[in-house]
Design a protein around this motif. Structure first.
Motif, PDB file in Angstrom:
ATOM      1  N   GLY A 106     -34.696 -23.202 -42.869  1.00 12.07           N
ATOM      2  CA  GLY A 106     -33.413 -22.627 -42.443  1.00 12.07           C
ATOM      3  C   GLY A 106     -33.412 -22.310 -40.954  1.00 12.07           C
ATOM      4  N   ASP A 107     -34.483 -21.659 -40.488  1.00 13.74           N
ATOM      5  CA  ASP A 107     -34.554 -21.285 -39.069  1.00 13.74           C
ATOM      6  C   ASP A 107     -34.609 -22.516 -38.163  1.00 13.74           C
ATOM      7  N   ALA A 108     -35.481 -23.483 -38.532  1.00 15.70           N
ATOM      8  CA  ALA A 108     -35.698 -24.655 -37.670  1.00 15.70           C
ATOM      9  C   ALA A 108     -34.496 -25.601 -37.709  1.00 15.70           C
ATOM     10  N   PRO A 126     -30.898 -22.351 -49.360  1.00 10.84           N
ATOM     11  CA  PRO A 126     -32.177 -21.643 -49.388  1.00 10.84           C
ATOM     12  C   PRO A 126     -32.876 -21.821 -50.739  1.00 10.84           C
ATOM     13  N   THR A 127     -34.176 -22.098 -50.697  1.00  8.55           N
ATOM     14  CA  THR A 127     -34.895 -22.381 -51.941  1.00  8.55           C
ATOM     15  C   THR A 127     -36.041 -21.407 -52.200  1.00  8.55           C
ATOM     16  N   THR A 128     -36.219 -20.415 -51.312  1.00  6.60           N
ATOM     17  CA  THR A 128     -37.134 -19.327 -51.654  1.00  6.60           C
ATOM     18  C   THR A 128     -36.268 -18.095 -51.904  1.00  6.60           C
ATOM     19  N   THR A 170     -39.825 -23.307 -59.232  1.00  4.68           N
ATOM     20  CA  THR A 170     -41.158 -23.819 -58.884  1.00  4.68           C
ATOM     21  C   THR A 170     -41.891 -22.941 -57.867  1.00  4.68           C
ATOM     22  N   LEU A 171     -41.275 -21.825 -57.494  1.00  8.87           N
ATOM     23  CA  LEU A 171     -41.905 -20.944 -56.495  1.00  8.87           C
ATOM     24  C   LEU A 171     -43.195 -20.330 -57.025  1.00  8.87           C
ATOM     25  N   SER A 172     -44.130 -20.090 -56.115  1.00  9.02           N
ATOM     26  CA  SER A 172     -45.349 -19.393 -56.513  1.00  9.02           C
ATOM     27  C   SER A 172     -45.001 -17.932 -56.794  1.00  9.02           C
TER      28      SER A 172
END
Ligand code: NAD
Ligand code: ZN
Length: 359
Positions: A106-108, A126-128, A170-172
């Motif tokens: 998102g930032d980059a 956003p995916t986290t 799928t997040l840790s």
């Protein structure tokens, strides 16, 4: 599941945050255009393919560009080739860049969108959990400089943010807790009922139950949207409230060279210190401080490395030299849901609180 919307109100550039489960393939419903450049964390290629297919069905032309996402990506040299790829793909002022990934992407990618052709439209996906509750909202984009994080960037608001909680599956576990840490910050800063909700639903939230997670993300998005609408560029001090837990949290990240803690984990530790300082300074009742600290201490967060002295951890904090005894502006708590800004916190108060959570 029905998607719900949170509006970020800004003059001439208001936008919606759409929150729901399984909503990614409905993106074309919420954004107009005909050419999409989908820049994705390579871990999320499947989501990118799904988005691309759905946009094509709606008549868009699409290009997918996968990237290895890590903090190293937030670097001029690493993102420079993207401009060439955008030119090759024929991206023009009417094109829309989609950024699929966590806060790094998102930032980059937001920065690239804000600078390519002096700025073109972009959509955040956003995916986290951290990115859904915080970093994707507000238009702060940035890359890092050897002298520090996020030193180079632009404010460039997205045209839409799509928070699909199904993408979080799928997040840790650590990344889930990290996002919840930032959610706890909003709760402690703004809303005791929301704080009780997080405590009561903790297990469901850790399992990313779609309904419960959607409620959490929507609530956090609403808090962030309200603050951003009132203080877009972080100038009036309103946005400063969002720094609850961040004075110590950022210091911990910095002295461990961003290698020991996820951002939200460091914030949970920073909140514990802030809660203790709040009690030391007499803003927060000792009993309530102890209850909040007990909850935060029960969360699965790595310990502060024992080799680090408290003085080392506090070293990055910029003490205002103009003020007697060199004090900092600290966001503290009067109770869950109510913050207070305190300029009188001494280094000794910080050491005492920090030592307290390390015992
Ligand atoms: N712009 C802002 O307002 C703002 C606010 C807070 C933080 N940030 C920035 O956000 C960044 C941290 O963001 P983050 O915590 O999202 O980190 P991140 O983007 O590095 O993601 C964390 C890890 O999760 C992986 N990942 C992402 N989505 C996934 C998914 N759905 N399933 C499995 N793995 C997935 C990533 O590849 C990465 O390994 C920092 O660079 C920080 O400076 C920006
Ligand atoms: Zn944060």
């Amino acid at each position: 599941m029905k998607a719900s919307k949170v509006r970020v109100a800004l003059p001439g550039r208001s936008y919606d945050i759409v929150v729901g489960s399984g909503i990614l393939s409905r993106a074309a419903k919420w954004v107009r255009g005909d050419r999409a450049i989908i820049i994705t964390d390579s871990r999320l290629r499947r989501a990118a393919a799904e988005l691309s297919a759905s946009l094509r069905r709606a008549g868009w032309k699409t290009t997918v560009l996968p990237l290895q996402a890590s903090e190293k990506l937030k670097n001029f040299e690493r993102i420079y080739p993207l401009y060439g790829k955008l030119l090759e793909a024929g991206a023009d002022r009417h094109s829309v860049i989609f950024a699929i990934g966590g806060g790094v992407i998102g930032d980059a990618v937001g920065f690239v969108a804000g600078t390519y052709l002096r700025g073109i439209r972009w959509v955040g996906v956003p995916t986290t959990l951290l990115a859904q509750v915080d970093s994707s909202i507000g238009g702060k984009t940035a890359v890092n400089h050897p002298k520090g994080k996020n030193l180079i960037g632009v404010f460039h608001q997205p045209s839409l943010v799509l928070c699909d909680v199904a993408l979080l599956r799928t997040l840790s576990r650590r990344d889930v807790v990290s996002g919840l840490g930032e959610a706890i910050k909003y709760a402690l800063a703004f809303d005791p009922a929301f704080y009780r909700f997080i405590q009561a639903q903790w297990e469901r939230l850790c399992r990313l139950d779609p309904g419960t997670t959607t409620r959490l993300v929507r609530r956090c998005a609403a808090f962030k949207a309200r603050i951003v609408s009132r203080d877009e560029r972080d100038l009036s001090g309103i946005r400063e409230v969002l720094n609850l837990g961040h004075t110590i949290g950022h210091a911990l990240e910095k002295v461990t060279r961003y290698g020991s803690f996820r951002h939200g984990e460091a914030i949970i530790l920073g909140l514990r210190v802030a809660v203790r300082i709040s009690a030391i300074r007499g803003h927060l009742k000792a009993g309530e401080a102890a209850r909040i600290d007990a909850f935060l201490a029960s969360l699965p967060v790595p310990p502060i490395p024992s080799r680090l002295k408290s003085s080392t951890i506090l070293a990055p904090i910029r003490f205002d030299k103009k003020v007697r005894e060199g004090r900092v502006r600290f966001v503290l708590l009067e109770r869950a849901g109510k913050t207070i800004l305190d300029h009188g916190v001494s280094r000794a108060d910080m050491v005492r609180a920090l030592e307290g959570i390390r015992r």
